[in-house]
Design a protein around this motif. Structure first.
Motif, PDB file in Angstrom:
ATOM      1  N   PRO A   1       0.802  -1.229   0.000  1.00 43.12           N
ATOM      2  CA  PRO A   1       0.000   0.000   0.000  1.00 43.12           C
ATOM      3  C   PRO A   1       0.835   1.279   0.000  1.00 43.12           C
ATOM      4  O   PRO A   1       0.439   2.274  -0.608  1.00 43.12           O
ATOM      5  N   ASP A   2       2.002   1.254   0.626  1.00 41.13           N
ATOM      6  CA  ASP A   2       2.861   2.437   0.650  1.00 41.13           C
ATOM      7  C   ASP A   2       3.377   2.757  -0.755  1.00 41.13           C
ATOM      8  O   ASP A   2       3.411   3.915  -1.168  1.00 41.13           O
ATOM      9  N   TYR A   3       3.774   1.735  -1.484  1.00 39.99           N
ATOM     10  CA  TYR A   3       4.256   1.947  -2.859  1.00 39.99           C
ATOM     11  C   TYR A   3       3.108   2.401  -3.760  1.00 39.99           C
ATOM     12  O   TYR A   3       3.284   3.257  -4.620  1.00 39.99           O
ATOM     13  N   GLU A   4       1.922   1.843  -3.542  1.00 40.75           N
ATOM     14  CA  GLU A   4       0.757   2.259  -4.329  1.00 40.75           C
ATOM     15  C   GLU A   4       0.446   3.743  -4.102  1.00 40.75           C
ATOM     16  O   GLU A   4       0.145   4.473  -5.050  1.00 40.75           O
ATOM     17  N   LYS A   5       0.567   4.191  -2.867  1.00 40.09           N
ATOM     18  CA  LYS A   5       0.353   5.613  -2.549  1.00 40.09           C
ATOM     19  C   LYS A   5       1.419   6.475  -3.245  1.00 40.09           C
ATOM     20  O   LYS A   5       1.116   7.540  -3.785  1.00 40.09           O
ATOM     21  N   PHE A   6       2.661   6.007  -3.237  1.00 39.32           N
ATOM     22  CA  PHE A   6       3.751   6.702  -3.909  1.00 39.32           C
ATOM     23  C   PHE A   6       3.438   6.856  -5.399  1.00 39.32           C
ATOM     24  O   PHE A   6       3.579   7.936  -5.972  1.00 39.32           O
ATOM     25  N   ILE A   7       2.997   5.775  -6.044  1.00 34.47           N
ATOM     26  CA  ILE A   7       2.687   5.812  -7.478  1.00 34.47           C
ATOM     27  C   ILE A   7       1.561   6.806  -7.761  1.00 34.47           C
ATOM     28  O   ILE A   7       1.640   7.598  -8.704  1.00 34.47           O
ATOM     29  N   ARG A   8       0.520   6.779  -6.943  1.00 36.86           N
ATOM     30  CA  ARG A   8      -0.605   7.707  -7.156  1.00 36.86           C
ATOM     31  C   ARG A   8      -0.214   9.164  -6.934  1.00 36.86           C
ATOM     32  O   ARG A   8      -0.889  10.068  -7.408  1.00 36.86           O
TER      33      ARG A   8
ATOM     34  N   PHE B 222       0.232  14.980 -16.335  1.00 37.17           N
ATOM     35  CA  PHE B 222      -0.934  15.477 -15.599  1.00 37.17           C
ATOM     36  C   PHE B 222      -0.762  15.075 -14.139  1.00 37.17           C
ATOM     37  O   PHE B 222      -0.414  13.924 -13.842  1.00 37.17           O
ATOM     38  N   PRO B 223      -0.961  16.006 -13.195  1.00 37.93           N
ATOM     39  CA  PRO B 223      -0.600  15.729 -11.800  1.00 37.93           C
ATOM     40  C   PRO B 223      -1.449  14.671 -11.091  1.00 37.93           C
ATOM     41  O   PRO B 223      -0.993  14.066 -10.139  1.00 37.93           O
ATOM     42  N   LYS B 224      -2.676  14.449 -11.539  1.00 36.03           N
ATOM     43  CA  LYS B 224      -3.521  13.452 -10.870  1.00 36.03           C
ATOM     44  C   LYS B 224      -3.482  12.159 -11.686  1.00 36.03           C
ATOM     45  O   LYS B 224      -3.821  12.143 -12.862  1.00 36.03           O
ATOM     46  N   SER B 225      -3.064  11.064 -11.048  1.00 35.65           N
ATOM     47  CA  SER B 225      -2.907   9.821 -11.794  1.00 35.65           C
ATOM     48  C   SER B 225      -3.502   8.634 -11.039  1.00 35.65           C
ATOM     49  O   SER B 225      -3.704   8.678  -9.823  1.00 35.65           O
ATOM     50  N   ASP B 226      -3.768   7.587 -11.785  1.00 34.09           N
ATOM     51  CA  ASP B 226      -4.166   6.289 -11.245  1.00 34.09           C
ATOM     52  C   ASP B 226      -2.942   5.396 -11.267  1.00 34.09           C
ATOM     53  O   ASP B 226      -2.050   5.581 -12.091  1.00 34.09           O
ATOM     54  N   GLY B 227      -2.925   4.409 -10.410  1.00 35.65           N
ATOM     55  CA  GLY B 227      -1.885   3.397 -10.495  1.00 35.65           C
ATOM     56  C   GLY B 227      -2.344   2.317 -11.459  1.00 35.65           C
ATOM     57  O   GLY B 227      -3.322   1.625 -11.198  1.00 35.65           O
ATOM     58  N   HIS B 228      -1.677   2.213 -12.584  1.00 32.09           N
ATOM     59  CA  HIS B 228      -2.038   1.179 -13.557  1.00 32.09           C
ATOM     60  C   HIS B 228      -1.109  -0.016 -13.407  1.00 32.09           C
ATOM     61  O   HIS B 228       0.109   0.140 -13.383  1.00 32.09           O
TER      62      HIS B 228
END
Length: 108
Positions: free
Chosen positions: A16-23, A32-38
């Motif tokens: 979850p920490d890495y997922e937050k980093f990616i987002r 674009f500053p707002k992204s999804d983790g794909h």
């Protein structure tokens, strides 16, 4: 070990920490500053295969990953998903390494 289990797509690695980093990162295509983790290669069980994509480049744009799929998407945008994953993991590891002394000081 069966080949299927050695493929990182099938490894269950939830971070979850890495997922937050990616987002928190901008889209690797348009910044674009707002992204999804794909999940690259649709590897939903492996957080380490995430890359940041805006909604347009992730799901519904004419040149999005889910419309073009991996090879055509990489060619269209002149990127390598594998190199983006390595770059992002390196940045995350560096960030964590730099934060370690601060965390140790906070514990003392």
């Amino acid at each position: 070990m069966p080949v299927l289990l050695m493929n990182p797509k099938y490894l269950n690695f939830d971070n979850p920490d890495y997922e937050k980093f990616i987002r928190s990162k901008p889209c690797i295509i348009c910044q674009f500053p707002k992204s999804d983790g794909h999940h690259w290669f649709h590897a939903r069980k492996n957080s380490l295969l995430l890359v940041p994509l805006c909604r347009g480049h992730h799901t519904f744009g004419a040149d999005s990953y889910h419309v073009l799929e991996v090879k055509e998407f990489e060619a269209k945008h002149n990127i390598s998903g594998e190199w983006e994953i390595i770059r992002l993991l390196s940045e995350y590891i560096e960030m964590k390494r730099d934060a370690e002394p601060l965390e140790q000081l906070e514990r003392e």
